[in-house]
Design a protein around this motif. Structure first.
Motif, PDB file in Angstrom:
ATOM      1  N   ASN A  86       1.229   5.567   9.596  1.00  0.00           N
ATOM      2  CA  ASN A  86       1.139   6.636   8.612  1.00  0.00           C
ATOM      3  C   ASN A  86       2.512   6.915   7.993  1.00  0.00           C
ATOM      4  O   ASN A  86       2.651   7.001   6.769  1.00  0.00           O
ATOM      5  CB  ASN A  86       0.581   7.895   9.279  1.00  0.00           C
ATOM      6  CG  ASN A  86       0.265   8.989   8.303  1.00  0.00           C
ATOM      7  OD1 ASN A  86      -0.189   8.752   7.192  1.00  0.00           O
ATOM      8  ND2 ASN A  86       0.508  10.214   8.722  1.00  0.00           N
ATOM      9  N   HIS A 101       0.804  -1.222   0.000  1.00  0.00           N
ATOM     10  CA  HIS A 101       0.000   0.000   0.000  1.00  0.00           C
ATOM     11  C   HIS A 101       0.842   1.280   0.000  1.00  0.00           C
ATOM     12  O   HIS A 101       0.289   2.374   0.035  1.00  0.00           O
ATOM     13  CB  HIS A 101      -0.944   0.013   1.206  1.00  0.00           C
ATOM     14  CG  HIS A 101      -2.007  -1.022   1.098  1.00  0.00           C
ATOM     15  ND1 HIS A 101      -1.878  -2.267   1.693  1.00  0.00           N
ATOM     16  CD2 HIS A 101      -3.187  -1.043   0.451  1.00  0.00           C
ATOM     17  CE1 HIS A 101      -2.954  -2.977   1.428  1.00  0.00           C
ATOM     18  NE2 HIS A 101      -3.757  -2.272   0.671  1.00  0.00           N
ATOM     19  N   ARG A 102       2.138   1.138  -0.068  1.00  0.00           N
ATOM     20  CA  ARG A 102       2.980   2.329  -0.069  1.00  0.00           C
ATOM     21  C   ARG A 102       3.387   2.672  -1.477  1.00  0.00           C
ATOM     22  O   ARG A 102       3.407   1.784  -2.320  1.00  0.00           O
ATOM     23  CB  ARG A 102       4.173   2.124   0.863  1.00  0.00           C
ATOM     24  CG  ARG A 102       5.442   1.740   0.208  1.00  0.00           C
ATOM     25  CD  ARG A 102       6.712   1.831   0.988  1.00  0.00           C
ATOM     26  NE  ARG A 102       6.681   1.675   2.407  1.00  0.00           N
ATOM     27  CZ  ARG A 102       7.458   0.870   3.109  1.00  0.00           C
ATOM     28  NH1 ARG A 102       8.339   0.103   2.503  1.00  0.00           N
ATOM     29  NH2 ARG A 102       7.384   0.804   4.391  1.00  0.00           N
ATOM     30  N   TRP A 141      -9.008   1.023   3.387  1.00  0.00           N
ATOM     31  CA  TRP A 141      -9.660   0.789   4.678  1.00  0.00           C
ATOM     32  C   TRP A 141     -11.156   0.580   4.504  1.00  0.00           C
ATOM     33  O   TRP A 141     -11.783   1.187   3.642  1.00  0.00           O
ATOM     34  CB  TRP A 141      -9.458   1.973   5.625  1.00  0.00           C
ATOM     35  CG  TRP A 141      -8.050   2.325   5.932  1.00  0.00           C
ATOM     36  CD1 TRP A 141      -7.453   3.530   5.736  1.00  0.00           C
ATOM     37  CD2 TRP A 141      -7.041   1.500   6.521  1.00  0.00           C
ATOM     38  NE1 TRP A 141      -6.149   3.499   6.152  1.00  0.00           N
ATOM     39  CE2 TRP A 141      -5.870   2.266   6.632  1.00  0.00           C
ATOM     40  CE3 TRP A 141      -7.023   0.185   6.949  1.00  0.00           C
ATOM     41  CZ2 TRP A 141      -4.693   1.750   7.168  1.00  0.00           C
ATOM     42  CZ3 TRP A 141      -5.849  -0.332   7.478  1.00  0.00           C
ATOM     43  CH2 TRP A 141      -4.700   0.449   7.588  1.00  0.00           C
ATOM     44  N   VAL A 153      -3.410  12.483   0.767  1.00  0.00           N
ATOM     45  CA  VAL A 153      -4.412  11.579   1.340  1.00  0.00           C
ATOM     46  C   VAL A 153      -4.105  11.372   2.822  1.00  0.00           C
ATOM     47  O   VAL A 153      -3.008  10.951   3.170  1.00  0.00           O
ATOM     48  CB  VAL A 153      -4.408  10.214   0.612  1.00  0.00           C
ATOM     49  CG1 VAL A 153      -5.373   9.242   1.262  1.00  0.00           C
ATOM     50  CG2 VAL A 153      -4.717  10.397  -0.860  1.00  0.00           C
ATOM     51  N   GLN A 154      -5.071  11.687   3.671  1.00  0.00           N
ATOM     52  CA  GLN A 154      -4.894  11.421   5.091  1.00  0.00           C
ATOM     53  C   GLN A 154      -4.995   9.916   5.312  1.00  0.00           C
ATOM     54  O   GLN A 154      -5.657   9.203   4.556  1.00  0.00           O
ATOM     55  CB  GLN A 154      -5.953  12.147   5.902  1.00  0.00           C
ATOM     56  CG  GLN A 154      -5.787  13.651   5.851  1.00  0.00           C
ATOM     57  CD  GLN A 154      -6.763  14.340   6.778  1.00  0.00           C
ATOM     58  OE1 GLN A 154      -7.079  13.842   7.857  1.00  0.00           O
ATOM     59  NE2 GLN A 154      -7.244  15.495   6.362  1.00  0.00           N
ATOM     60  N   LEU A 155      -4.336   9.443   6.365  1.00  0.00           N
ATOM     61  CA  LEU A 155      -4.288   8.004   6.630  1.00  0.00           C
ATOM     62  C   LEU A 155      -5.677   7.381   6.607  1.00  0.00           C
ATOM     63  O   LEU A 155      -5.899   6.381   5.928  1.00  0.00           O
ATOM     64  CB  LEU A 155      -3.617   7.727   7.978  1.00  0.00           C
ATOM     65  CG  LEU A 155      -3.568   6.258   8.418  1.00  0.00           C
ATOM     66  CD1 LEU A 155      -2.763   5.421   7.426  1.00  0.00           C
ATOM     67  CD2 LEU A 155      -3.008   6.154   9.825  1.00  0.00           C
ATOM     68  N   LEU A 180       1.721   6.045   0.204  1.00  0.00           N
ATOM     69  CA  LEU A 180       0.447   6.742   0.326  1.00  0.00           C
ATOM     70  C   LEU A 180       0.688   8.203  -0.036  1.00  0.00           C
ATOM     71  O   LEU A 180       1.621   8.821   0.488  1.00  0.00           O
ATOM     72  CB  LEU A 180      -0.081   6.613   1.756  1.00  0.00           C
ATOM     73  CG  LEU A 180      -1.450   7.202   2.053  1.00  0.00           C
ATOM     74  CD1 LEU A 180      -2.528   6.545   1.187  1.00  0.00           C
ATOM     75  CD2 LEU A 180      -1.791   7.025   3.530  1.00  0.00           C
ATOM     76  N   LEU A 213       3.638   4.027   5.715  1.00  0.00           N
ATOM     77  CA  LEU A 213       2.925   3.988   4.445  1.00  0.00           C
ATOM     78  C   LEU A 213       3.372   5.095   3.495  1.00  0.00           C
ATOM     79  O   LEU A 213       3.191   4.999   2.294  1.00  0.00           O
ATOM     80  CB  LEU A 213       1.406   4.069   4.669  1.00  0.00           C
ATOM     81  CG  LEU A 213       0.772   2.801   5.221  1.00  0.00           C
ATOM     82  CD1 LEU A 213      -0.648   3.081   5.693  1.00  0.00           C
ATOM     83  CD2 LEU A 213       0.790   1.697   4.184  1.00  0.00           C
ATOM     84  N   ARG A 214       3.949   6.145   4.026  1.00  0.00           N
ATOM     85  CA  ARG A 214       4.410   7.250   3.188  1.00  0.00           C
ATOM     86  C   ARG A 214       5.871   7.128   2.788  1.00  0.00           C
ATOM     87  O   ARG A 214       6.335   7.806   1.882  1.00  0.00           O
ATOM     88  CB  ARG A 214       4.171   8.579   3.909  1.00  0.00           C
ATOM     89  CG  ARG A 214       2.681   8.847   4.041  1.00  0.00           C
ATOM     90  CD  ARG A 214       2.381  10.123   4.761  1.00  0.00           C
ATOM     91  NE  ARG A 214       0.993  10.179   5.134  1.00  0.00           N
ATOM     92  CZ  ARG A 214      -0.033  10.422   4.309  1.00  0.00           C
ATOM     93  NH1 ARG A 214       0.202  10.621   3.044  1.00  0.00           N
ATOM     94  NH2 ARG A 214      -1.256  10.462   4.765  1.00  0.00           N
ATOM     95  N   GLU A 227      -8.277   8.279   5.127  1.00  0.00           N
ATOM     96  CA  GLU A 227      -8.955   8.424   3.839  1.00  0.00           C
ATOM     97  C   GLU A 227      -8.443   7.452   2.779  1.00  0.00           C
ATOM     98  O   GLU A 227      -8.983   7.406   1.676  1.00  0.00           O
ATOM     99  CB  GLU A 227      -8.775   9.856   3.312  1.00  0.00           C
ATOM    100  CG  GLU A 227      -9.426  10.907   4.172  1.00  0.00           C
ATOM    101  CD  GLU A 227      -9.096  12.310   3.719  1.00  0.00           C
ATOM    102  OE1 GLU A 227      -8.028  12.529   3.085  1.00  0.00           O
ATOM    103  OE2 GLU A 227      -9.893  13.205   4.010  1.00  0.00           O
ATOM    104  N   ALA A 228      -7.432   6.684   3.107  1.00  0.00           N
ATOM    105  CA  ALA A 228      -6.862   5.746   2.132  1.00  0.00           C
ATOM    106  C   ALA A 228      -7.943   4.768   1.679  1.00  0.00           C
ATOM    107  O   ALA A 228      -8.756   4.311   2.486  1.00  0.00           O
ATOM    108  CB  ALA A 228      -5.686   5.001   2.744  1.00  0.00           C
TER     109      ALA A 228
END
Length: 79
Positions: A72, A31-32, A46, A38-40, A34, A75-76, A42-43
Motif C-alpha cells: 500500500n 500502478h503508482r 485487482w 482509494v483503499q488498496l 494510488l 503504491l502511494r 478498491e484499486a
C-alpha cells in the motif's frame, strides 16, 4: 505461536502475480501513485479474489497485513 513472516514476493505469489523482484517493481511502478481516496483493495487493477484477499488481510490484521501495508505504501509513494 509465532506468526508467519511474509515478504513482497510471497504476497505477489499469493495474489497470482509474477513475484520476482523485477516484476514486482514493474507492477508497482505501473500502478503508482494510488490515489489517497482509494483503499488498496478498491484499486481497479485487482481481480475480485485479489481484492477480497487484500481486504481481509488488512481488516483482520492477518499474517499478510504487514506486507499488504508495505505494498500500500509503495503504491502511494511518488518517486
Amino acid at each position: 505461536m509465532e506468526r508467519p513472516v511474509h515478504n513482497m514476493s510471497h504476497l505477489f505469489a499469493q495474489l497470482g502475480q509474477p513475484n520476482d523482484e523485477a516484476a514486482i517493481a514493474r507492477f508497482i511502478e505501473s500502478h503508482r501513485p494510488l490515489a489517497e481516496t482509494v483503499q488498496l483493495h478498491e484499486a481497479p487493477f485487482w481481480t475480485a479474489s485479489q481484492a477480497g484477499f487484500l481486504r481481509e488481510a488488512l481488516l483482520q490484521d492477518a499474517d499478510w497485513a504487514e506486507v499488504a501495508d508495505e505494498l500500500n505504501a509503495e503504491l502511494r509513494a511518488r518517486h
